[in-house]
Design an enzyme around this catalytic site. Sequence first.
Site, mmCIF file in Angstrom:
data_model
loop_
_atom_site.group_PDB
_atom_site.id
_atom_site.type_symbol
_atom_site.label_atom_id
_atom_site.label_comp_id
_atom_site.label_asym_id
_atom_site.label_seq_id
_atom_site.Cartn_x
_atom_site.Cartn_y
_atom_site.Cartn_z
ATOM 1 N N CYS A 142 31.644 35.421 35.810
ATOM 2 C CA CYS A 142 32.844 35.727 36.349
ATOM 3 C C CYS A 142 33.102 35.653 37.725
ATOM 4 O O CYS A 142 32.243 35.694 38.652
ATOM 5 C CB CYS A 142 33.007 37.435 36.161
ATOM 6 S SG CYS A 142 34.568 38.059 36.813
ATOM 7 N N GLU A 143 34.313 35.130 38.348
ATOM 8 C CA GLU A 143 34.477 34.648 39.843
ATOM 9 C C GLU A 143 34.829 35.990 40.469
ATOM 10 O O GLU A 143 34.815 36.066 41.890
ATOM 11 C CB GLU A 143 35.742 33.887 39.884
ATOM 12 C CG GLU A 143 36.961 34.099 39.544
ATOM 13 C CD GLU A 143 37.973 33.263 39.623
ATOM 14 O OE1 GLU A 143 39.199 33.579 40.157
ATOM 15 O OE2 GLU A 143 37.616 31.929 39.626
ATOM 16 N N HIS A 144 34.862 37.027 39.896
ATOM 17 C CA HIS A 144 35.284 38.328 40.591
ATOM 18 C C HIS A 144 33.959 39.269 40.925
ATOM 19 O O HIS A 144 33.976 39.796 41.813
ATOM 20 C CB HIS A 144 36.322 39.390 39.617
ATOM 21 C CG HIS A 144 37.500 38.589 39.443
ATOM 22 N ND1 HIS A 144 38.310 38.774 38.272
ATOM 23 C CD2 HIS A 144 38.398 37.863 40.180
ATOM 24 C CE1 HIS A 144 39.188 38.070 38.090
ATOM 25 N NE2 HIS A 144 39.400 37.519 39.367
ATOM 26 N N HIS A 145 32.955 39.154 39.950
ATOM 27 C CA HIS A 145 31.958 39.790 40.156
ATOM 28 C C HIS A 145 30.577 39.346 40.077
ATOM 29 O O HIS A 145 29.390 39.578 40.304
ATOM 30 C CB HIS A 145 31.814 41.156 39.262
ATOM 31 C CG HIS A 145 32.994 41.923 38.977
ATOM 32 N ND1 HIS A 145 34.041 41.920 38.280
ATOM 33 C CD2 HIS A 145 33.236 42.896 39.875
ATOM 34 C CE1 HIS A 145 34.882 42.865 38.508
ATOM 35 N NE2 HIS A 145 34.346 43.752 39.518
ATOM 36 N N CYS B 258 30.927 41.862 33.186
ATOM 37 C CA CYS B 258 31.442 42.752 34.119
ATOM 38 C C CYS B 258 32.121 44.250 33.655
ATOM 39 O O CYS B 258 32.400 45.097 34.126
ATOM 40 C CB CYS B 258 32.571 42.085 34.828
ATOM 41 S SG CYS B 258 33.951 41.280 34.011
ATOM 42 N N HIS C 40 32.022 39.814 28.284
ATOM 43 C CA HIS C 40 31.935 40.008 29.760
ATOM 44 C C HIS C 40 31.325 41.087 30.286
ATOM 45 O O HIS C 40 31.477 42.234 30.008
ATOM 46 C CB HIS C 40 33.603 39.974 30.294
ATOM 47 C CG HIS C 40 34.215 38.945 30.046
ATOM 48 N ND1 HIS C 40 34.841 38.028 31.178
ATOM 49 C CD2 HIS C 40 34.844 38.533 28.841
ATOM 50 C CE1 HIS C 40 35.506 37.113 30.539
ATOM 51 N NE2 HIS C 40 35.749 37.321 29.199
ATOM 52 N N GLN D 60 38.089 33.534 32.169
ATOM 53 C CA GLN D 60 38.033 32.844 30.798
ATOM 54 C C GLN D 60 39.488 32.227 30.638
ATOM 55 O O GLN D 60 39.618 31.138 29.860
ATOM 56 C CB GLN D 60 37.873 33.833 29.891
ATOM 57 C CG GLN D 60 37.800 33.165 28.348
ATOM 58 C CD GLN D 60 37.476 34.334 27.327
ATOM 59 O OE1 GLN D 60 36.741 35.491 27.667
ATOM 60 N NE2 GLN D 60 38.146 34.080 25.986
#
Length: 207
Positions: free
Chosen positions: A97-100, A168, A166, A138
């Site tokens: 995940c590019e956020h976490h 996250c 996920h 995704q």
Amino acid sequence: MDAQMKSSEASRLERRDAPRPTREQAEEAVRTLIAWAGDDPEREGLLETPARVTKAFGEFFAGYSQDASEILKRTFRDVGGYDDIVLMRDIPFHSHCEHHMVPFVGKAHIAYLPHDGVVGLSKLARLVEVFGRRLQTQENMTAQIIDALNENLNPRGAAVMLEAEHMCMTMRGVRAHDVATITHRFTGVFAEDREERDRFYALIGRR
């Protein structure tokens, strides 16, 4: 590929040409994170961790150095007149995940209707890896896979579905376990013809 996707890919290519931090700088960043987390990067069990993490990152994010066009460039026209669905289901993948920067893990289903020939089946699995081994969402990964199919194979239609869990959501935040996120995209005949979409769903066991 829409304008936003083109802009994102152009930015990625520009960054790929920019100077990368050295391995030593990357390892020092890992030491900083270990200390920030509350541990001692100099204790025995963590001394080799920065080197191991940077090596692992090289594997996790190998997709940045791979080109989908290269993988799909060789096609085969001698297929005995076959012109029906080519489908691979349950292709396993893992991404981050590019956020976490925590993993999401799942499987991909890919189908296309040949027009200018077919591609080797292993190439479809490799295509998933190219985009999976990057920092991702995704939704974006789904779009990238089908755009690569359309640009390089020129099929009469393509269909892509990703199913993933996920971390996250599982490891942090709401801590919801066993929740599957499903994304899909259809182009060409699959987008225009409900019967073709239904056939895709049936073949992957989603009907």
